[in-house]
Design an enzyme around this catalytic site. Structure first.
Site, PDB file in Angstrom:
ATOM      1  N   GLY A  68      12.010 109.156  21.729  1.00  0.00           N
ATOM      2  CA  GLY A  68      12.676 108.173  20.865  1.00  0.00           C
ATOM      3  C   GLY A  68      12.052 108.136  19.473  1.00  0.00           C
TER       4      GLY A  68
ATOM      5  N   GLY B  72       6.272  97.216  23.598  1.00  0.00           N
ATOM      6  CA  GLY B  72       6.805  96.933  22.261  1.00  0.00           C
ATOM      7  C   GLY B  72       8.303  96.718  22.223  1.00  0.00           C
TER       8      GLY B  72
ATOM      9  CG  MET C  39       3.476  96.609  18.366  1.00  0.00           C
ATOM     10  SD  MET C  39       2.268  96.483  19.662  1.00  0.00           S
ATOM     11  CE  MET C  39       3.257  96.001  21.058  1.00  0.00           C
TER      12      MET C  39
ATOM     13  CG  HIS D 248      15.719  95.781  11.738  1.00  0.00           C
ATOM     14  ND1 HIS D 248      15.567  94.422  11.688  1.00  0.00           N
ATOM     15  CD2 HIS D 248      14.506  96.288  12.074  1.00  0.00           C
ATOM     16  CE1 HIS D 248      14.315  94.103  11.980  1.00  0.00           C
ATOM     17  NE2 HIS D 248      13.643  95.225  12.215  1.00  0.00           N
TER      18      HIS D 248
ATOM     19  CE  LYS E 198      16.046  94.899  15.765  1.00  0.00           C
ATOM     20  NZ  LYS E 198      15.308  95.486  16.905  1.00  0.00           N
TER      21      LYS E 198
HETATM   22  P1  NAD Z   1      15.112 104.818  20.462  1.00  0.00           P
HETATM   23  O1  NAD Z   1      16.461 104.606  21.080  1.00  0.00           O
HETATM   24  O2  NAD Z   1      14.975 105.817  19.354  1.00  0.00           O
HETATM   25  O3  NAD Z   1      14.055 105.250  21.599  1.00  0.00           O
HETATM   26  C1  NAD Z   1      14.020 104.715  22.894  1.00  0.00           C
HETATM   27  C2  NAD Z   1      13.678 105.870  23.831  1.00  0.00           C
HETATM   28  O4  NAD Z   1      13.405 105.333  25.124  1.00  0.00           O
HETATM   29  C3  NAD Z   1      14.847 106.879  23.975  1.00  0.00           C
HETATM   30  O5  NAD Z   1      14.360 108.186  23.750  1.00  0.00           O
HETATM   31  C4  NAD Z   1      15.291 106.668  25.411  1.00  0.00           C
HETATM   32  O6  NAD Z   1      15.801 107.850  26.013  1.00  0.00           O
HETATM   33  C5  NAD Z   1      13.969 106.228  26.059  1.00  0.00           C
HETATM   34  N1  NAD Z   1      14.150 105.574  27.360  1.00  0.00           N
HETATM   35  C6  NAD Z   1      15.068 104.651  27.713  1.00  0.00           C
HETATM   36  N2  NAD Z   1      14.915 104.334  29.010  1.00  0.00           N
HETATM   37  C7  NAD Z   1      13.863 105.059  29.476  1.00  0.00           C
HETATM   38  C8  NAD Z   1      13.214 105.179  30.731  1.00  0.00           C
HETATM   39  N3  NAD Z   1      13.635 104.499  31.804  1.00  0.00           N
HETATM   40  N4  NAD Z   1      12.148 106.019  30.835  1.00  0.00           N
HETATM   41  C9  NAD Z   1      11.714 106.730  29.773  1.00  0.00           C
HETATM   42  N5  NAD Z   1      12.309 106.672  28.553  1.00  0.00           N
HETATM   43  C10 NAD Z   1      13.358 105.850  28.416  1.00  0.00           C
HETATM   44  O7  NAD Z   1      14.604 103.379  19.997  1.00  0.00           O
HETATM   45  P2  NAD Z   1      13.378 103.015  19.027  1.00  0.00           P
HETATM   46  O8  NAD Z   1      13.894 102.802  17.655  1.00  0.00           O
HETATM   47  O9  NAD Z   1      12.240 103.953  19.254  1.00  0.00           O
HETATM   48  O10 NAD Z   1      13.013 101.550  19.580  1.00  0.00           O
HETATM   49  C11 NAD Z   1      12.680 101.335  20.955  1.00  0.00           C
HETATM   50  C12 NAD Z   1      12.377  99.863  21.173  1.00  0.00           C
HETATM   51  O11 NAD Z   1      11.215  99.488  20.440  1.00  0.00           O
HETATM   52  C13 NAD Z   1      13.500  98.897  20.697  1.00  0.00           C
HETATM   53  O12 NAD Z   1      13.564  97.819  21.594  1.00  0.00           O
HETATM   54  C14 NAD Z   1      12.988  98.427  19.340  1.00  0.00           C
HETATM   55  O13 NAD Z   1      13.529  97.190  18.938  1.00  0.00           O
HETATM   56  C15 NAD Z   1      11.507  98.329  19.645  1.00  0.00           C
HETATM   57  N6  NAD Z   1      10.623  98.329  18.469  1.00  0.00           N
HETATM   58  C16 NAD Z   1       9.564  97.479  18.503  1.00  0.00           C
HETATM   59  C17 NAD Z   1       8.645  97.481  17.475  1.00  0.00           C
HETATM   60  C18 NAD Z   1       7.402  96.634  17.593  1.00  0.00           C
HETATM   61  O14 NAD Z   1       6.549  96.675  16.663  1.00  0.00           O
HETATM   62  N7  NAD Z   1       7.220  95.883  18.689  1.00  0.00           N
HETATM   63  C19 NAD Z   1       8.821  98.334  16.376  1.00  0.00           C
HETATM   64  C20 NAD Z   1       9.925  99.210  16.360  1.00  0.00           C
HETATM   65  C21 NAD Z   1      10.818  99.209  17.434  1.00  0.00           C
END
Ligand code: NAD
Length: 270
Positions: free
Chosen positions: A13, A100, A127, A157, A161
Site C-alpha cells: 500500500g 495506524g 503518527m 486529503h 481517501k
Molecule cells: P492503501 O489502500 O494504499 O494501502 C492499504 C494496503 O493494505 C493495500 O495494499 C491493501 O491491499 C492492504 N491490505 C488490506 N487488507 C489487508 C490484509 N488483510 N492483509 C494484508 N494487507 C491488507 O492505503 P494507505 O493510504 O496506505 O492507508 C492505509 C490506512 O492507513 C488508511 O486507513 C489510512 O487512513 C491510514 N493512515 C493513517 C495514518 C496515520 O498516521 N495513522 C497516516 C496515513 C494513512
C-alpha cells in the site's frame, strides 16, 4: 543490542511502501517481513523493490500468522477489518503492534482495546510529530477559550481517501471537546447541508475537502466575533507518518501489554 525486527502488513500500500523505506533508513531496526491480502499481485516480490530501495532479500507474503510469530513489532496501515484481525494475531503471539488504520467503528476500536490486554498496541489516527503537537495545542487552546469561540475542524486529503472526516480531524475535535470538558459526541456536527439553522453555541463542526494528491491538511478554527485563531498542520508527504510509526515501533518493543498513544511515544506534555 540486536536490531528490532519489524513486519509490515499491507506492505504494497501507499503507507506500506513508505514504511519499508523508513525502516531501511532508521538505525536499530530491520524489515523482517511483509504481508498483503491473498491475491495481491505484489505477493512474492522483494520488499525493497516494492519500496524502490534496492533488494532486501525479504519477499511479500500472505501468511500474517507466520510473520507475527517471527518479528518483534508489526506495523499496520491497512483497512479496519484487517487491522482487527491483525490485532487478534498480535494478542495471540504477544507481538507488539502499531495500528495506524483509520475509520474503525466503535466495535472495532473495542476489539483493538481487547487485544491490548495481551500485547502492546500503539494506536493513533495520525503518527506525525507535528499533528500530535497540534492535538496537544488544540486541547490547551480549547481549555482557555470559552464558548464565545466557535470551533470548527477543517481537513483536506487526496482523492482516494475512503473515510470522512479523517481520523485526525476527529482526534482534533475530541481534543477540543476534552479541553472544554464536554462530551464530543454530544456536540459534534459532522456535516452541514441544507437549511441547518444557525450554528449552535458550543458545537464542534467538521468540514471535509477531497482532491488531488494532498497528503493531509488540518486546521482547527476558533472563531469569535471580530477575531479568529487558526491552528494548522500541513503534511507535505506521507513520510512523516512513516517516521512516526517507526519511532513508535522502536519505543514499543519490549513494552508491557497495554493501549498506548503517540502522546506516550513522544512524551508531549503541554
Ligand atoms: P492503501 O489502500 O494504499 O494501502 C492499504 C494496503 O493494505 C493495500 O495494499 C491493501 O491491499 C492492504 N491490505 C488490506 N487488507 C489487508 C490484509 N488483510 N492483509 C494484508 N494487507 C491488507 O492505503 P494507505 O493510504 O496506505 O492507508 C492505509 C490506512 O492507513 C488508511 O486507513 C489510512 O487512513 C491510514 N493512515 C493513517 C495514518 C496515520 O498516521 N495513522 C497516516 C496515513 C494513512
Amino acid at each position: 543490542m540486536a536490531d528490532i525486527r519489524i513486519g509490515i502488513v499491507g506492505c504494497a500500500g501507499r503507507m506500506g511502501r513508505a514504511l519499508i523505506k523508513q525502516v531501511t533508513e532508521t538505525d536499530g531496526c530491520v524489515v523482517a517481513g511483509g504481508t498483503e491480502q491473498p491475491g495481491n499481485p505484489c505477493i512474492g516480490l522483494d520488499l525493497g523493490d516494492l519500496a524502490q530501495v534496492g533488494p532486501l532479500e525479504v519477499s511479500a507474503g500472505d501468511d500474517p500468522a507466520a510473520m507475527f510469530a517471527a518479528v518483534d513489532v508489526v506495523i499496520d496501515f491497512t483497512a479496519p477489518a484487517a487491522t482487527v484481525a491483525h490485532a487478534r494475531l498480535a494478542a495471540e503471539h504477544g507481538t507488539a503492534i502499531i495500528a495506524g488504520t483509520t475509520g474503525l467503528t466503535i466495535e472495532q476500536d473495542a476489539e483493538i482495546a481487547q487485544a491490548a490486554k495481551s500485547c502492546a498496541v500503539v494506536r493513533a489516527a495520525n503518527m506525525s510529530l507535528g499533528v500530535n503537537l497540534l492535538i496537544a495545542l488544540t486541547r490547551k487552546v480549547a481549555g482557555i477559550l470559552d464558548e464565545d469561540f466557535d470551533i470548527d475542524v477543517v481537513e483536506m486529503h487526496h482523492r482516494y481517501k475512503v473515510d470522512a472526516p479523517s481520523g485526525t480531524a476527529l482526534a482534533l475535535g475530541k481534543a477540543a471537546a476534552a479541553g472544554r470538558g464536554v462530551d464530543h459526541d454530544a456536540v459534534a456536527d459532522r456535516g452541514r447541508d441544507g437549511i441547518t439553522g444557525a450554528r449552535e453555541r458550543g458545537h464542534i463542526g467538521y468540514a471535509v475537502l477531497r482532491g488531488g494528491n494532498v497528503a493531509g491538511e488540518h486546521s482547527v478554527v476558533f472563531a469569535a466575533d471580530d477575531e479568529r485563531i487558526e491552528l494548522t498542520h500541513k503534511a507535505g508527504d506521507r513520510t512523516i507518518f512513516a517516521r512516526g510509526a517507526v519511532t513508535a515501533a522502536l519505543w514499543v518493543a519490549g513494552k508491557a501489554p497495554g493501549l498506548y498513544g503517540m502522546d506516550d511515544v513522544l512524551a508531549l506534555d503541554l
